[in-house]
Design a protein around this motif. Sequence first.
Motif, PDB file in Angstrom:
ATOM      1  N   ASN A 159       0.799  -1.226   0.000  1.00 32.52           N
ATOM      2  CA  ASN A 159       0.000   0.000   0.000  1.00 32.52           C
ATOM      3  C   ASN A 159       0.834   1.279   0.000  1.00 32.52           C
ATOM      4  O   ASN A 159       0.275   2.378   0.075  1.00 32.52           O
ATOM      5  N   LYS A 160       2.164   1.174  -0.066  1.00 30.63           N
ATOM      6  CA  LYS A 160       2.996   2.360   0.144  1.00 30.63           C
ATOM      7  C   LYS A 160       3.102   3.288  -1.063  1.00 30.63           C
ATOM      8  O   LYS A 160       3.588   4.416  -0.935  1.00 30.63           O
ATOM      9  N   ILE A 219       2.156   6.024  -3.602  1.00 28.09           N
ATOM     10  CA  ILE A 219       1.220   7.144  -3.677  1.00 28.09           C
ATOM     11  C   ILE A 219       1.410   7.849  -5.027  1.00 28.09           C
ATOM     12  O   ILE A 219       2.477   7.756  -5.641  1.00 28.09           O
ATOM     13  N   THR A 278       1.308  11.144  -5.717  1.00 26.83           N
ATOM     14  CA  THR A 278       1.703  12.558  -5.683  1.00 26.83           C
ATOM     15  C   THR A 278       2.934  12.750  -4.801  1.00 26.83           C
ATOM     16  O   THR A 278       3.294  11.879  -4.004  1.00 26.83           O
ATOM     17  N   ASP A 321       4.012  14.176  -1.788  1.00 26.12           N
ATOM     18  CA  ASP A 321       3.512  14.761  -0.552  1.00 26.12           C
ATOM     19  C   ASP A 321       4.653  15.425   0.202  1.00 26.12           C
ATOM     20  O   ASP A 321       5.775  15.546  -0.292  1.00 26.12           O
ATOM     21  N   GLU A 362       3.997   7.889  -9.672  1.00 26.41           N
ATOM     22  CA  GLU A 362       4.143   7.012  -8.509  1.00 26.41           C
ATOM     23  C   GLU A 362       5.311   7.473  -7.641  1.00 26.41           C
ATOM     24  O   GLU A 362       6.353   7.869  -8.163  1.00 26.41           O
ATOM     25  N   TYR A 420       7.319   6.181  -3.847  1.00 26.74           N
ATOM     26  CA  TYR A 420       7.329   5.321  -2.667  1.00 26.74           C
ATOM     27  C   TYR A 420       8.742   5.158  -2.121  1.00 26.74           C
ATOM     28  O   TYR A 420       9.726   5.236  -2.849  1.00 26.74           O
TER      29      TYR A 420
END
Length: 213
Positions: free
Chosen positions: A31-32, A34, A36, A38, A153, A155
């Motif tokens: 699930n890591k 993302i 964008t 951040d 992506e 991570y």
Amino acid sequence: MSSGFREIISTEEQFEELRSLYGYPSQRAANKVIPTLDQHCREFISKSPFLSMATSNSSGQCDVSPRGDAPGFVMVLDDHHLFIPERPGNRRMDSIQNILTNPHIALLFIIPGLGETLRVNGRAFVCRDPELLDKSVVNGRSPLFGIGVVVEECYAHCAKAFIRSGLWSPDSWLSKEFFPSVPQMLVDHAKIPDVTAEQVARELNEGYNTRLY
């Protein structure tokens, strides 16, 4: 063409068998990712002086190229856009040619001393935006162009490879007298008549001292 290797994994069924032996990612690892940049990604990039850039051409032939400068040299423009100024190099422009035919790009940001890295994937564009180039001036010299990245992506990657390699541990580093001779490597690979390793070493050092920007 034969690969020269035995017991090649080449089918989905074989992969699933391998997966059953290797195991599955944890929920955290799965699930890591993302979509964008951040605040954590922004902070990481602002402190990173070095990245590896992976590209490939339309035929899938790959290239990995290093990029480095003072921490924060990669500009985060917003949650989805990065700009990487192009500094003087060997003028081969392999990454640039790849981007023209295949925009997919992968970046690995590294902070010295930190085992974890940041991976960023997206689409790249060769960019000559005057405003971005003006913001990338170092020692009075502006890059001729840069690489704009639309981020898809992001991570964090764990530190196991760095721990196993001892990369940040000075005790594991080779003494300089055991370093491979890159000037001799270049002489043997390029096969230019009447060029010596000593001459190549002088030219490399001159470039490192006078043509970084």
